[in-house]
Design an enzyme around this catalytic site. Structure first.
Site, PDB file in Angstrom:
ATOM      1  CG  HIS A  17      -1.935  -0.986   1.350  1.00 16.61           C
ATOM      2  ND1 HIS A  17      -2.087  -1.760   2.480  1.00 16.61           N
ATOM      3  CD2 HIS A  17      -2.896  -1.385   0.483  1.00 16.61           C
ATOM      4  CE1 HIS A  17      -3.106  -2.584   2.301  1.00 16.61           C
ATOM      5  NE2 HIS A  17      -3.608  -2.387   1.102  1.00 16.61           N
ATOM      6  CE  LYS A  41     -14.469  -7.458   2.465  1.00 15.92           C
ATOM      7  NZ  LYS A  41     -13.298  -7.022   1.692  1.00 15.92           N
ATOM      8  NE  ARG A  90      -2.923  -7.545  -5.001  1.00 15.53           N
ATOM      9  CZ  ARG A  90      -3.779  -7.929  -4.081  1.00 15.53           C
ATOM     10  NH1 ARG A  90      -3.362  -8.185  -2.867  1.00 15.53           N
ATOM     11  NH2 ARG A  90      -5.052  -8.082  -4.352  1.00 15.53           N
ATOM     12  CB  SER A 127      -4.533  -6.345   4.388  1.00 18.96           C
ATOM     13  OG  SER A 127      -4.053  -5.068   4.086  1.00 18.96           O
TER      14      SER A 127
END
Length: 159
Positions: A17, A41, A90, A127
């Protein structure tokens, strides 16, 4: 003034990040790092804790503002007159999803999305992966800032 937003859950913020935020901070006058709140979440860290960790991690940049938002990202952008969203990619799988989001956001509001390829060093990093490895006692010290590692270790050690 050139402004952009880097949105995410940042639970917790990782060096991946920070790579994207640092690069965005060189391209824009102001970068809003926004913790997007998803009530569905349950995060490891509270929103306020995430904001604190991000502020500490980005303090050296000087042009980064950190806050949270509940709702559509395009509404956040409209309220603050932010014309661009910066997202790190990514892998090809990220692109497929992020392209759909970028097209939806542009269709809803005209806001553009800038994709920055993640440094190869962090191409595997998320994460979720950091939390999973740390929960099993793996070494994630090279994946997060030292103070994030400290908080992560405390949190996972107390569960």
């Amino acid at each position: 003034m050139r402004r952009a937003v880097c949105p995410g859950s940042f639970d917790p913020i990782t060096n991946g990040h920070l790579d994207i935020i640092a690069r965005a901070s060189r391209l824009y006058d102001v970068v809003h790092v926004t913790v997007m709140i998803n009530q569905a979440k349950k995060g490891l860290f509270s929103v306020d804790e995430r904001i604190d960790l991000i502020r500490r991690a980005t303090a050296e940049y000087g042009n980064v503002q950190v806050e949270s938002f509940h709702g559509l990202l395009v509404d956040f952008c409209k309220q603050r007159d932010i014309p661009a969203i910066v997202k790190g990619l990514r892998a090809v799988s990220d692109f497929d999803y992020e392209l759909q989001m970028a097209q939806m956001n542009n269709g809803l509001s005209g806001i553009e999305t800038l994709f920055i390829p993640t440094s190869p060093t962090y191409s595997f990093l998320s994460s979720s992966l950091v939390k999973e490895v740390a929960a099993w006692g793996g070494d994630v010290s090279h994946l997060v800032p030292p103070f994030v590692l400290e908080e992560l270790t405390k949190r996972l050690g107390s569960e």
